[in-house]
Design an enzyme around this catalytic site. Structure first.
Site, mmCIF file in Angstrom:
data_model
loop_
_atom_site.group_PDB
_atom_site.id
_atom_site.type_symbol
_atom_site.label_atom_id
_atom_site.label_comp_id
_atom_site.label_asym_id
_atom_site.label_seq_id
_atom_site.Cartn_x
_atom_site.Cartn_y
_atom_site.Cartn_z
ATOM 1 N N GLY A 133 0.826 -1.208 0.000
ATOM 2 C CA GLY A 133 0.000 0.000 0.000
ATOM 3 C C GLY A 133 0.854 1.249 0.000
ATOM 4 O O GLY A 133 2.086 1.185 -0.017
ATOM 5 N N PRO A 134 0.219 2.418 0.064
ATOM 6 C CA PRO A 134 0.951 3.677 -0.061
ATOM 7 C C PRO A 134 1.524 4.242 1.230
ATOM 8 O O PRO A 134 2.245 5.241 1.190
ATOM 9 C CB PRO A 134 -0.123 4.621 -0.613
ATOM 10 C CG PRO A 134 -1.405 4.104 -0.026
ATOM 11 C CD PRO A 134 -1.245 2.607 0.033
ATOM 12 N N GLU A 167 9.745 11.153 -13.168
ATOM 13 C CA GLU A 167 9.622 10.635 -14.532
ATOM 14 C C GLU A 167 8.267 9.951 -14.594
ATOM 15 O O GLU A 167 8.079 8.857 -14.073
ATOM 16 C CB GLU A 167 10.769 9.668 -14.835
ATOM 17 C CG GLU A 167 10.964 9.427 -16.320
ATOM 18 C CD GLU A 167 10.214 8.215 -16.815
ATOM 19 O OE1 GLU A 167 9.099 8.414 -17.362
ATOM 20 O OE2 GLU A 167 10.699 7.100 -16.646
ATOM 21 N N CYS A 199 6.508 3.790 -20.688
ATOM 22 C CA CYS A 199 6.032 5.163 -20.856
ATOM 23 C C CYS A 199 6.490 5.795 -22.158
ATOM 24 O O CYS A 199 5.915 6.800 -22.603
ATOM 25 C CB CYS A 199 6.474 6.023 -19.675
ATOM 26 S SG CYS A 199 8.252 5.945 -19.354
#
Length: 489
Positions: free
Chosen positions: A220-221, A262, A296
């Site tokens: 989790g964060p 980024e 990305c």
């Protein structure tokens, strides 16, 4: 916290492998849906302890002789290469990267990055200024005033990486940060942290001092948020989504954290009427072939001159039919799985939304029948316009949107009509034209008639694609503060 010499399911803080406050959780193989192994579940308290350990180790590491730091970096590169046969199966198992991508782009590039930053950094970090003749002032006597721009380490750096290239991305942050004299707290992506755990173990084994490299991981964060907020942390280097990067910038701003972000991309590949279509097709199809579009820099928008639309559409459709989807360990496989069921659902929702918005799904768009297990998505081509969500949102999957244009100005306008500005491409037989167009694109990186990289080039984005640059000397400078030293005489 109890300590042990065994790293499985544990954190690394202050030179010791310690039990995570939240226990462990399982890492899932995206190709088989089986458990790869346990990962540590750190708490906010664990994260704060890691930040404190890094701060305590900073003065001695920053003061250490440059030659000694460089030697450790070289030894790290050697050790990573020596363990490639052990690291590669782990990377494939937890990321779903194909054997080709894993063997060429995941493990060896991580070693290369430590090798690159084992060079003596002082020519980059110490820049003399031309002397300046200054007259006397109320402040001081006049004289010939010399100067030096000295780059000091920024301090404690929290390195947070994305799931697509966990080993490479972490090496690309940790190596220049350590070379510049910083200490680090490593926070890998929750989906696939196990190879990064092994990287930290390698750095311990080659002799980096206690507290110089620390490992925190969680599903989790909370742990990452604690690191961003910790007063001991001076900088956050993050690779990941724009949404998470925005939250990091907001939280880090309260303690004036230095940032290297980024973030997302929605690359446009501009194909002009005089382009080498075969080369352009190869570039665009890399959205499918290179880690299933989970990158990305992928050219997910094929912005094609109207005279070539049919040729490019048919060429891409034909290519998609010859890209085997399946087991990433099979050397014949080109398209492996996505990282999770949630990511696959996101990709499928994006394609369904394109249909609802009037886009034509030329190929793909349906879940492959085989393999029966795993989080696979078929290479998909949608023809539509740039206003569709599938053309505006970063999907992170094997989905290309083909968008026609009529003239150069429209091509540039379409490419720039995006919240992102990370990596674009231009294909034209007229290289002068291609360079003129490249300079009009609001992107941090533009490939002209190529999708190849120059690893010394500064890498980063415009707009919501991030802040700052890494790569080569620019990556080294990113982890420093600028100090001017002046003298008279």
């Amino acid at each position: 916290m109890t300590t042990t010499t065994a790293p499985e399911g544990r954190l690394f803080i202050g030179g010791e492998w310690v039990a995570a406050g939240g226990g462990t959780y399982g890492i899932v193989n995206p190709a088989t849906e089986e458990t790869v192994g346990p990962a540590p579940e750190a708490t906010a308290a664990d994260a704060r302890a890691a930040a404190e350990a890094a701060a305590a180790a900073l003065p001695a590491w920053a003061a250490r002789r440059t030659e000694e730091r460089c030697a450790l970096m070289r030894e790290a590169a050697r050790a990573i290469r020596s363990k490639a046969d052990e690291l590669l199966p782990l990377v494939i198992a937890e990321t779903g990267a194909t054997a080709t991508v894993g063997s060429r782009m995941q493990v060896p590039v991580a070693a290369d990055r430590f090798e690159r930053y084992s060079r003596d950094p002082r020519p980059v970090l110490e820049t003399p200024l031309l002397p300046q003749v200054v007259g006397a002032t109320p402040l001081a006597p006049g004289g010939l005033i010399g100067g030096l721009v000295n780059r000091q380490p920024v301090g404690v750096v929290t390195c947070i990486t994305s799931y697509n290239f966990p080993l490479v991305n972490m090496a690309g942050k940790v190596a220049p940060a350590l070379a510049a004299g910083n200490t680090v707290v490593v926070k890998p992506a929750p989906q696939d942290p196990l190879a990064v755990v092994e990287l930290v173990r390698i750095l311990e084994e080659v002799g980096f001092p206690p507290g110089v490299v620390n490992l925190v991981n969680s599903s989790g964060p909370e742990a990452a948020a604690a690191l961003v907020e910790a007063p001991e942390v001076d900088m956050v280097s993050f690779t990941g989504s724009t949404e998470v990067g925005t939250r990091i910038a907001e939280a880090g701003g309260r303690t004036m954290k230095r940032l290297l972000l980024e973030l997302g991309g929605k690359g446009a590949c501009l194909v002009f009427e005089d382009a080498d279509v075969r080369a352009a097709l190869t570039c665009i199809a890399s959205t499918w072939t290179f880690h299933s579009g989970q990158i990305c820099t992928a050219p997910t928008r094929a912005v094609v001159h109207r005279s070539l639309v049919d040729q490019v559409r048919d060429g891409l459709a034909a290519l998609a039919g010859h890209l085997p989807v399946g087991d990433p360990n099979d050397k014949a496989t080109v398209v492996g799985p996505l990282i999770s069921a949630a990511q696959r659902a996101r990709v499928e929702a994006a394609v369904a939304g394109a249909r609802e918005e009037g886009g034509e799904v030329v190929v793909g768009g349906e879940r492959p029948a085989e393999p029966a297990r795993g989080f696979y998505a078929a290479p998909t081509l949608v023809v539509g316009d740039n206003s569709m969500n599938v053309a505006q949102k970063e999907i992170f999957g094997p989905v290309v949107t083909l968008i026609p244009f009529d003239d150069d100005d429209e091509a540039v306008a379409i490419a720039n009509d995006s919240d992102y500005g990370l990596y674009d491409y231009v294909f034209s037989g007229d290289t002068g034209r291609a360079f003129r167009v490249a300079k009009l694109l609001r992107a941090g990186h533009v490939g002209v008639n190529t999708a190849q990289r120059n690893h010394e080039a500064p890498f980063g984005g415009f707009k919501r694609s991030g802040i700052g640059r890494d790569g080569g000397d620019y990556g080294l400078l990113a982890y420093t503060e600028v100090q001017s030293i002046l003298w008279n005489g």
